[in-house]
Design a protein around this motif. Structure first.
Motif, short mmCIF file in Angstrom:
data_model
loop_
_atom_site.label_atom_id
_atom_site.label_comp_id
_atom_site.label_asym_id
_atom_site.label_seq_id
_atom_site.Cartn_x
_atom_site.Cartn_y
_atom_site.Cartn_z
N ALA A 1 31.32 -45.09 24.24
CA ALA A 1 31.29 -44.11 25.33
C ALA A 1 32.12 -42.88 25.00
N LEU A 2 33.25 -43.09 24.29
CA LEU A 2 34.07 -41.95 23.86
C LEU A 2 33.26 -41.04 22.94
N GLY A 3 32.49 -41.63 22.03
CA GLY A 3 31.63 -40.84 21.15
C GLY A 3 30.57 -40.09 21.93
N LEU A 4 29.99 -40.73 22.95
CA LEU A 4 28.98 -40.07 23.79
C LEU A 4 29.58 -38.91 24.57
N GLU A 5 30.85 -39.04 24.97
CA GLU A 5 31.53 -37.99 25.75
C GLU A 5 32.07 -36.88 24.87
N PHE A 6 32.20 -37.14 23.57
CA PHE A 6 32.84 -36.18 22.68
C PHE A 6 32.04 -34.88 22.63
N SER A 7 32.72 -33.78 22.82
CA SER A 7 32.05 -32.48 22.82
C SER A 7 32.97 -31.44 22.20
N LEU A 8 32.47 -30.80 21.16
CA LEU A 8 33.26 -29.74 20.51
C LEU A 8 33.48 -28.56 21.45
N SER A 9 32.56 -28.37 22.41
CA SER A 9 32.69 -27.24 23.33
C SER A 9 33.96 -27.34 24.16
N GLU A 10 34.41 -28.58 24.44
CA GLU A 10 35.63 -28.76 25.21
C GLU A 10 36.87 -28.35 24.42
N LEU A 11 36.74 -28.33 23.11
CA LEU A 11 37.88 -27.98 22.27
C LEU A 11 37.98 -26.48 22.02
N LYS A 12 36.90 -25.74 22.25
CA LYS A 12 36.87 -24.32 21.87
C LYS A 12 37.98 -23.50 22.52
N PRO A 13 38.21 -23.61 23.85
CA PRO A 13 39.25 -22.76 24.45
C PRO A 13 40.66 -23.07 23.94
N VAL A 14 40.89 -24.30 23.44
CA VAL A 14 42.23 -24.70 23.01
C VAL A 14 42.17 -25.30 21.60
N LYS A 15 41.23 -24.81 20.79
CA LYS A 15 40.96 -25.45 19.51
C LYS A 15 42.14 -25.40 18.55
N LYS A 16 42.95 -24.34 18.60
CA LYS A 16 44.06 -24.22 17.65
C LYS A 16 45.10 -25.31 17.89
N ILE A 17 45.56 -25.42 19.14
CA ILE A 17 46.60 -26.43 19.40
C ILE A 17 46.01 -27.83 19.33
N ALA A 18 44.73 -27.99 19.68
CA ALA A 18 44.11 -29.32 19.64
C ALA A 18 43.92 -29.79 18.20
N LEU A 19 43.33 -28.94 17.35
CA LEU A 19 42.99 -29.35 15.99
C LEU A 19 44.16 -29.30 15.03
N PHE A 20 45.12 -28.42 15.27
CA PHE A 20 46.26 -28.29 14.35
C PHE A 20 47.56 -28.83 14.96
N GLY A 21 47.73 -28.63 16.26
CA GLY A 21 48.96 -29.10 16.90
C GLY A 21 49.00 -30.61 17.08
N THR A 22 47.85 -31.22 17.43
CA THR A 22 47.83 -32.66 17.67
C THR A 22 48.18 -33.47 16.43
N PRO A 23 47.59 -33.19 15.24
CA PRO A 23 48.03 -33.95 14.05
C PRO A 23 49.52 -33.83 13.79
N ILE A 24 50.08 -32.64 14.04
CA ILE A 24 51.53 -32.46 13.86
C ILE A 24 52.28 -33.35 14.84
N GLN A 25 51.81 -33.38 16.09
CA GLN A 25 52.45 -34.23 17.10
C GLN A 25 52.39 -35.70 16.71
N VAL A 26 51.24 -36.15 16.23
CA VAL A 26 51.08 -37.55 15.85
C VAL A 26 52.02 -37.90 14.70
N ILE A 27 52.10 -37.04 13.68
CA ILE A 27 52.98 -37.30 12.53
C ILE A 27 54.45 -37.32 12.95
N LEU A 28 54.85 -36.35 13.78
CA LEU A 28 56.25 -36.31 14.23
C LEU A 28 56.59 -37.53 15.08
#
Length: 561
Positions: free
Chosen positions: A68-95
């Motif tokens: 269901a998570l895969g069915l809900e996954f949408s790149l359009s939801e990431l567009k307005p916040v794509k920088k912090i989502a795609l680059f900030g989240t991996p940093i948060q996970v590692i830290l």
């Protein structure tokens, strides 16, 4: 009855737990976990007989959850916040993993267990966060978009974690196995993207032609679980295959229907999963280690929340956003349970660590709504102590503002109003705190003040004391009431028209002092009814008489004229 009796016990206990959680305004999964504790082996009374069989059924719940998570996954939801989502989240996970590793070493755990602990606490709760945002009416705000974007990437991170972490127990043999697993994953993803992308939608399209809802549901379930089982036979994770299948189907014409059909089944099997999680939680362990649990919740919450706060600030989000993100995502989420079960199965973590993570997660989830509600008071205190936030104005007339309309909120409603007032050449100014909406208003050439309506300096700049009307367009009842209170303290006789998302909110706004509360849903319903009656050749006068009567019946009890 064996397994059937166990399932009945779980369903009844989960139902009672869910009712209790709903009554206490908590996420249902907490009720399921509590139900698992009650019917588990660590408490007396009615107990599930064969926990192992329930755990096997729960694996289907995990697969359907990720499908269901895969069915809900949408790149359009990431567009307005794509920088912090795609680059900030991996940093948060590692830290956060680094913080968890240090905590584990301090507690005397092995390096492998400490890494697992860090990975487990790095994930926040999508379910709890969304539930909290919906309850507070904050869905759609910039803060919520940042949180949802980061949560999506966090949920995506579960998949590589499930592949990588089990190989850490034996690095000598694990590295080659990890390399093989990565290669297999790449082959599987490529096949799904190039073959499954064409085959699966074609299959569902063929099934849909028969107009059988039952057959369609069966097809969707078979695809998700079947592909998951195929990846399991291929040497990969069962849940990983289901997730990729969901992503492939999400891009087809049948993605939305597949998601709506799979959700009830996902929820039922998910219930079994979260209940089985509770079965492994020992109440005696909680009582014996409550000081350690509370201490870990505080340490993890403060440090993890601080990471989110700093990242939001680094990615140039200002005002209340960093505070809201930090207080909204500090908890340990439900996917930690999925990872923890994998850790138990591979003997990477022991039962004590599992129970500790589970307890920390549950406590942090319970605290999330309370912590999230503190964002506004903390932001207000911050403004009082550090009054340095930028107050930007755009397109203000050279002659200044006088006898004008003040629009509190520059979202879609506010911008529509601004377009009408512009065409009618009526003076107005928009006040907006959301940065992206501010940019939209700026591009629309609307007079604009970038700031918080509750701030005295913003009210001064808007010249509220010389305005003729205040329009409050925000959907949040809390924000609307605050704006109304501040405005009337400056100009007691000011006419205020506010947006309301329900009758109860409308009553609250009238009690706050607004001149009129408008319900968008009711107005939309009246307009649809009007168009329908026009199509049915009803006389225009009769239609207007009908619409006016409906409006009068609703607004008359609040009439202040």
């Amino acid at each position: 009855m064996g397994l059937a009796a166990d399932i009945v016990i779980i369903m009844v206990a989960a139902f009672i737990g869910a009712l209790t959680a709903q009554r206490l305004k908590q996420p249902l999964i907490l009720g399921y976990i509590f139900a698992g504790v009650v019917v588990g082996p660590n408490t007396g009374g009615v107990t599930v007989g064969d926990i192992h069989q329930i755990e096997l059924l729960a694996e289907i719940g995990v697969a359907l959850l990720l499908f269901a998570l895969g069915l809900e996954f949408s790149l359009s939801e990431l567009k307005p916040v794509k920088k912090i989502a795609l680059f900030g989240t991996p940093i948060q996970v590692i830290l956060t993993i680094s913080i968890g590793f240090c905590i584990g070493k301090v507690l005397g755990w092995s390096s492998i267990s400490s890494i697992w602990f860090g990975a487990l606490i790095s994930l926040s709760s999508t379910m709890v966060t969304l539930k909290t945002l919906m309850n507070r009416g904050f869905v759609g705000t910039l803060s919520s978009k940042v949180m949802i974007g980061m949560l999506i990437v966090q949920d995506m991170a579960v998949i590589p974690m499930m592949i990588i972490l089990p190989q850490l127990s034996n690095l000598d043999a694990g590295l080659p196995l990890l390399a093989v697993a990565v290669i297999k994953s790449i082959i599987f993803i490529v096949l799904m993207l190039y073959v499954g992308r064409k085959l699966l939608p074609w299959l569902l399209g063929h099934v849909a032609k028969w107009n059988s809802r039952e057959l369609f549901i069966l097809s969707v379930t078979a695809i998700g679980l079947g592909i998951g089982y195929a990846t399991y036979l291929f040497g990969l994770s069962f849940a990983f295959g289901a997730f990729v299948a969901g992503i492939v189907l999400s891009e087809s014409d049948y993605g939305h229907q597949a998601l709506s059909d799979i959700i009830p089944l996902r929820d039922i099997f998910g219930l079994l999963f979260f209940t089985s999680v509770g079965m492994l939680l020992d109440p005696i362990f909680l009582l014996d280690n409550w000081i350690k649990i509370i201490s870990l919740v505080l340490i993890i919450g403060i440090l993890k929340g601080s990471i989110f706060f700093v990242l939001a600030t680094i990615f140039k989000y200002i005002n209340i956003v960093p505070i809201a993100v930090g207080l909204g995502l500090f908890q340990v989420g439900e996917f930690a349970f999925v990872l923890a079960r994998t850790g138990i199965a591979t003997n990477a973590i022991d039962q004590n660590i599992y129970s500790l993570v589970l307890a920390v997660s549950v406590v942090s989830m319970v605290l999330t709504p309370f912590a999230s509600s503190m964002a506004a008071p903390i932001y207000k205190l911050k403004k009082e102590l550090f009054n340095y936030e930028p107050l930007q104005t755009e397109n203000i007339p050279h002659s200044g503002l006088k006898n004008h309309v003040v629009i509190a909120g520059g979202g879609r409603v506010g911008q529509h109003i601004a377009q009408i007032l512009t065409k009618l050449k009526i003076s107005f100014v928009i006040i907006e705190l959301n940065y992206q909406r501010m940019v939209e208003c700026k591009n629309g050439k609307f007079p604009l003040i970038y700031g918080d309506m509750t701030q005295h300096t913003v009210l001064e700049v808007s010249k509220l004391e010389s305005s003729t009307l205040l329009l409050v367009t925000t959907p949040s009842i809390t924000a609307s009431q605050t704006i109304v209170k501040q405005a009337l303290s400056i100009k007691p006789n000011l006419r205020i028209i506010a947006r309301s998302d329900g009758v109860e909110q409308a009553k609250a706004l009238y009690e706050s002092g607004v001149y009129m509360a408008v319900l968008p849903e009711m107005e939309a319903g009246l307009e649809i009814a009007t168009q329908a009656l026009l199509h049915l050749k009803m006389p225009v006068g009769v239609i207007h008489e009908y619409v006016d009567e409906i409006r009068y019946q609703f607004y008359a009890p609040f009439d202040k004229s």
